[in-house]
Design a protein around this motif. Structure first.
Motif, PDB file in Angstrom:
ATOM      1  N   ALA A 294       0.807  -1.221   0.000  1.00 33.56           N
ATOM      2  CA  ALA A 294       0.000   0.000   0.000  1.00 33.56           C
ATOM      3  C   ALA A 294       0.840   1.272   0.000  1.00 33.56           C
ATOM      4  CB  ALA A 294      -0.943  -0.002   1.198  1.00 33.56           C
ATOM      5  N   MET A 295       2.144   1.154  -0.183  1.00 27.82           N
ATOM      6  CA  MET A 295       3.022   2.325  -0.175  1.00 27.82           C
ATOM      7  C   MET A 295       3.247   2.831  -1.589  1.00 27.82           C
ATOM      8  SD  MET A 295       5.836   1.412   2.707  1.00 27.82           S
ATOM      9  CE  MET A 295       5.367   0.816   4.307  1.00 27.82           C
ATOM     10  N   ASP A 296       3.533   4.116  -1.696  1.00 26.95           N
ATOM     11  CA  ASP A 296       3.843   4.725  -2.994  1.00 26.95           C
ATOM     12  C   ASP A 296       5.351   4.769  -3.200  1.00 26.95           C
ATOM     13  OD1 ASP A 296       1.174   5.162  -3.443  1.00 26.95           O
ATOM     14  OD2 ASP A 296       1.276   7.343  -3.307  1.00 26.95           O
ATOM     15  N   THR A 297       5.788   4.469  -4.404  1.00 25.67           N
ATOM     16  CA  THR A 297       7.214   4.559  -4.729  1.00 25.67           C
ATOM     17  C   THR A 297       7.573   6.022  -4.959  1.00 25.67           C
ATOM     18  OG1 THR A 297       7.117   2.388  -5.766  1.00 25.67           O
ATOM     19  CG2 THR A 297       9.003   3.775  -6.319  1.00 25.67           C
ATOM     20  N   ALA A 298       8.635   6.450  -4.321  1.00 29.74           N
ATOM     21  CA  ALA A 298       9.100   7.836  -4.458  1.00 29.74           C
ATOM     22  C   ALA A 298       9.872   7.994  -5.765  1.00 29.74           C
ATOM     23  CB  ALA A 298      10.008   8.194  -3.288  1.00 29.74           C
ATOM     24  N   PRO A 299       9.843   9.194  -6.335  1.00 28.05           N
ATOM     25  CA  PRO A 299      10.645   9.428  -7.543  1.00 28.05           C
ATOM     26  C   PRO A 299      12.146   9.508  -7.230  1.00 28.05           C
ATOM     27  CG  PRO A 299       9.468  11.432  -6.926  1.00 28.05           C
ATOM     28  CD  PRO A 299       9.008  10.349  -5.998  1.00 28.05           C
ATOM     29  N   TRP A 300      12.500   9.715  -5.969  1.00 29.59           N
ATOM     30  CA  TRP A 300      13.889   9.815  -5.522  1.00 29.59           C
ATOM     31  C   TRP A 300      14.559   8.451  -5.620  1.00 29.59           C
ATOM     32  CZ3 TRP A 300      17.191  13.632  -3.979  1.00 29.59           C
ATOM     33  CH2 TRP A 300      18.312  13.264  -3.250  1.00 29.59           C
ATOM     34  N   LYS A 301      15.701   8.388  -6.298  1.00 24.80           N
ATOM     35  CA  LYS A 301      16.462   7.147  -6.424  1.00 24.80           C
ATOM     36  C   LYS A 301      17.851   7.372  -5.832  1.00 24.80           C
ATOM     37  CE  LYS A 301      14.036   5.627 -10.560  1.00 24.80           C
ATOM     38  NZ  LYS A 301      12.851   6.294 -10.165  1.00 24.80           N
ATOM     39  N   PRO A 302      18.162   6.707  -4.716  1.00 21.73           N
ATOM     40  CA  PRO A 302      19.459   6.911  -4.067  1.00 21.73           C
ATOM     41  C   PRO A 302      20.646   6.699  -5.000  1.00 21.73           C
ATOM     42  CG  PRO A 302      18.029   5.609  -2.667  1.00 21.73           C
ATOM     43  CD  PRO A 302      17.331   5.760  -3.989  1.00 21.73           C
ATOM     44  N   SER A 303      20.541   5.765  -5.948  1.00 21.98           N
ATOM     45  CA  SER A 303      21.658   5.497  -6.856  1.00 21.98           C
ATOM     46  C   SER A 303      21.964   6.677  -7.774  1.00 21.98           C
ATOM     47  CB  SER A 303      21.372   4.253  -7.694  1.00 21.98           C
ATOM     48  OG  SER A 303      20.209   4.441  -8.472  1.00 21.98           O
ATOM     49  N   GLU A 304      21.008   7.584  -7.946  1.00 21.03           N
ATOM     50  CA  GLU A 304      21.217   8.762  -8.789  1.00 21.03           C
ATOM     51  C   GLU A 304      21.832   9.924  -8.023  1.00 21.03           C
ATOM     52  OE1 GLU A 304      17.421   9.664 -10.497  1.00 21.03           O
ATOM     53  OE2 GLU A 304      17.396   7.865 -11.745  1.00 21.03           O
ATOM     54  N   HIS A 305      22.025   9.745  -6.705  1.00 20.49           N
ATOM     55  CA  HIS A 305      22.553  10.812  -5.854  1.00 20.49           C
ATOM     56  C   HIS A 305      23.696  10.289  -4.984  1.00 20.49           C
ATOM     57  CE1 HIS A 305      19.028  13.213  -6.960  1.00 20.49           C
ATOM     58  NE2 HIS A 305      18.352  12.091  -6.833  1.00 20.49           N
ATOM     59  N   PRO A 306      24.828   9.916  -5.593  1.00 22.35           N
ATOM     60  CA  PRO A 306      25.941   9.383  -4.809  1.00 22.35           C
ATOM     61  C   PRO A 306      26.422  10.413  -3.776  1.00 22.35           C
ATOM     62  CG  PRO A 306      26.525   9.529  -7.147  1.00 22.35           C
ATOM     63  CD  PRO A 306      25.126  10.020  -6.994  1.00 22.35           C
ATOM     64  N   GLY A 307      26.673   9.932  -2.584  1.00 23.28           N
ATOM     65  CA  GLY A 307      27.151  10.805  -1.514  1.00 23.28           C
ATOM     66  C   GLY A 307      26.053  11.489  -0.732  1.00 23.28           C
ATOM     67  N   ALA A 308      24.822  11.447  -1.228  1.00 25.45           N
ATOM     68  CA  ALA A 308      23.690  12.058  -0.531  1.00 25.45           C
ATOM     69  C   ALA A 308      23.032  11.014   0.367  1.00 25.45           C
ATOM     70  CB  ALA A 308      22.678  12.597  -1.534  1.00 25.45           C
TER      71      ALA A 308
END
Length: 93
Positions: free
Chosen positions: A58-72
């Motif tokens: 029942a959760m929504d997938t976020a558009p944020w992808k950790p792999s696209e933001h190295p070091g963040a």
């Protein structure tokens, strides 16, 4: 490491009548931000459970992808105040 997918646990809809200016938005506030492993062979699809063990159905997938933001950090900064402490602890290991 397995691809991580960020998912939002949303607040339940309020059964009362919304204010006129809120009608039609369909948006529910984010209650918690969780991390989940990607489904096997599908790096953008969420696996069945978050890292803290909650069901992702029942959760929504976020558009944020950790792999696209190295070091963040693994979660979107605007939701830092509602990050699941258990998922965060697993991500720090």
């Amino acid at each position: 490491m397995t691809e991580i997918v960020v998912v939002y646990e949303l607040d339940k809809p309020v059964p009362t009548r919304p204010a006129p200016e809120a009608q039609g938005t369909g948006e529910r506030p984010v209650r918690k931000v969780h991390a989940a492993s990607a489904a096997p062979g599908r790096p953008t699809a969420t696996g069945p459970r978050t890292l803290c063990g909650k069901d992702t159905f029942a959760m929504d997938t976020a558009p944020w992808k950790p792999s696209e933001h190295p070091g963040a950090v693994w979660y979107p900064a605007e939701h830092a105040s509602v990050v699941c402490a258990e998922c965060d602890a697993v991500m720090e290991v």
